[in-house]
Design a protein around this motif. Structure first.
Motif, short mmCIF file in Angstrom:
data_model
loop_
_atom_site.label_atom_id
_atom_site.label_comp_id
_atom_site.label_asym_id
_atom_site.label_seq_id
_atom_site.Cartn_x
_atom_site.Cartn_y
_atom_site.Cartn_z
N GLY A 241 0.82 -1.21 0.00
CA GLY A 241 0.00 0.00 0.00
C GLY A 241 0.85 1.25 0.00
O GLY A 241 0.56 2.22 -0.72
N ILE A 242 1.92 1.25 0.79
CA ILE A 242 2.82 2.41 0.84
C ILE A 242 3.55 2.57 -0.50
O ILE A 242 3.72 3.69 -0.99
CB ILE A 242 3.81 2.27 2.01
N SER A 243 3.94 1.45 -1.10
CA SER A 243 4.60 1.52 -2.42
C SER A 243 3.68 2.16 -3.45
O SER A 243 4.12 2.97 -4.27
CB SER A 243 4.99 0.10 -2.89
N ARG A 244 2.41 1.80 -3.41
CA ARG A 244 1.46 2.38 -4.36
C ARG A 244 1.26 3.87 -4.10
O ARG A 244 1.13 4.66 -5.04
CB ARG A 244 0.13 1.63 -4.28
N LEU A 245 1.25 4.26 -2.84
CA LEU A 245 1.13 5.69 -2.50
C LEU A 245 2.32 6.48 -3.03
O LEU A 245 2.17 7.61 -3.50
CB LEU A 245 1.01 5.86 -0.98
N ARG A 246 3.51 5.90 -2.93
CA ARG A 246 4.71 6.59 -3.44
C ARG A 246 4.56 6.90 -4.94
O ARG A 246 5.00 7.93 -5.41
CB ARG A 246 5.95 5.73 -3.22
N LEU A 263 3.56 11.10 4.26
CA LEU A 263 3.73 9.68 3.96
C LEU A 263 4.98 9.16 4.66
O LEU A 263 4.99 8.04 5.19
CB LEU A 263 3.82 9.45 2.45
N ASP A 264 6.06 9.96 4.67
CA ASP A 264 7.26 9.56 5.40
C ASP A 264 6.94 9.35 6.88
O ASP A 264 7.40 8.39 7.50
CB ASP A 264 8.35 10.64 5.27
N GLU A 265 6.14 10.27 7.43
CA GLU A 265 5.77 10.16 8.85
C GLU A 265 4.94 8.92 9.10
O GLU A 265 5.16 8.20 10.07
CB GLU A 265 4.99 11.41 9.28
N PHE A 266 3.97 8.64 8.21
CA PHE A 266 3.14 7.44 8.37
C PHE A 266 4.01 6.19 8.30
O PHE A 266 3.83 5.26 9.11
CB PHE A 266 2.06 7.38 7.30
N GLU A 267 4.94 6.15 7.35
CA GLU A 267 5.78 4.97 7.21
C GLU A 267 6.61 4.75 8.47
O GLU A 267 6.78 3.61 8.93
CB GLU A 267 6.70 5.11 6.00
#
Length: 283
Positions: A241-246, A263-267
């Motif tokens: 999911g994070i890869s797709r957001l990137r 997004l960095d903070e969420f990761e």
């Protein structure tokens, strides 16, 4: 042989994450295109359920561990082996045309793959079938059901259900209730979409100005940490999911300028919460 065995086990278990782990353990990136070819080939003499599972598997494998070029090279290998496949499976061309069209709808293959293939292999009947399927009215809804009714829900309906659930969670902050609803969806293969939508909604809720007190983002990180700890969502689905957001950050920035930082903070919160694989570099 090993990947063929893994695919046959997947037909029994429907556990895509197990296939992902197996491919990672192989540590052989040069073999990734062959994974695509083998997975589809093995399903051709099976039933609609198995072909649906393979279409779903491709979405789970992309963009990690299989990158764009791996999927494209895999479909090239498959198309180049058509003559041999047709000896044992007369309907192979028709089914592979459907796989191609479904892969485009699922955003596993870019539409340009079909036009490029047409340029290098003019008159390719398989590519022409895929283009024809994609040209039909309501093609997305049709292709989501190309292998049959599946679980009875179109992807668009599942996405709407996810959005409603995630927004209700941000209002209530009730982890158990959200977890129960997600479990009842029975869409483990699609949990990466839940991550993508959840983080996007949290970003939009927190507004245009990013601060360290992003309450909705914190709540969303807490939710996925809870889901992973309770074995409802896998680490691999969060990572995907994070890869797709990137990949869609340029579009997200139009509505939420601070999206990259958020997004960095969420990761980071997700990693601290234990819902990302240790030392992953693919997010």
């Amino acid at each position: 042989i090993r990947i063929s065995d893994a695919i046959r086990e997947y037909f029994d278990s429907a556990d895509a994450d197990e296939v992902v782990r197996g491919i990672e353990e192989m540590k052989c990136q040069d073999y990734h295109p062959e994974v695509v070819k083998r997975a589809i080939s093995v399903s051709l003499d099976k039933g609609p359920r198995e072909r649906e599972l393979i279409s779903r598997l491709l979405t789970c494998l992309h963009p990690y561990p299989l990158a764009d070029q791996d999927l494209e090279a895999g479909f090239e290998l498959l198309l180049d082996s058509l003559d041999d496949l047709c000896i044992d499976i007369p309907d192979a061309k028709s089914m592979i045309g459907s796989f191609l069209a479904r892969a485009v709808v699922d955003e596993v293959l870019p539409p340009a793959f079909l036009s490029n293939r047409n340029n290098t292999h003019p008159g390719d009947g398989v590519v022409e079938k895929a283009v024809s399927l994609l040209s039909r009215e309501h093609c997305t809804a049709r292709l989501e059901k190309v292998w049959g009714p599946g679980d009875g829900r179109p992807v668009s309906e599942l996405k709407a259900e996810m959005d409603q659930l995630l927004k209700e969670y941000l209002l209530s902050r009730e982890l158990d209730e959200a977890a129960s609803c997600i479990r009842e969806m029975k869409a483990s293969h699609f949990h990466h979409e839940l991550v993508k939508r959840g983080v996007t909604i949290a970003m939009e809720e927190d507004g245009l100005d990013h601060t360290s007190n992003s309450s909705s983002l914190d709540a969303m990180a807490a939710l996925f940490s809870f889901l992973v700890r309770n074995a409802i969502v896998s680490e691999f689905q969060v990572s995907k999911g994070i890869s797709r957001l990137r990949k869609i950050l340029p579009d997200l920035k139009l509505d939420v300028p601070a999206a990259p930082a958020m997004l960095d903070e969420f990761e980071e919160m997700a990693r601290e919460g234990g819902c990302l694989p240790a030392k992953t570099t693919n997010c």
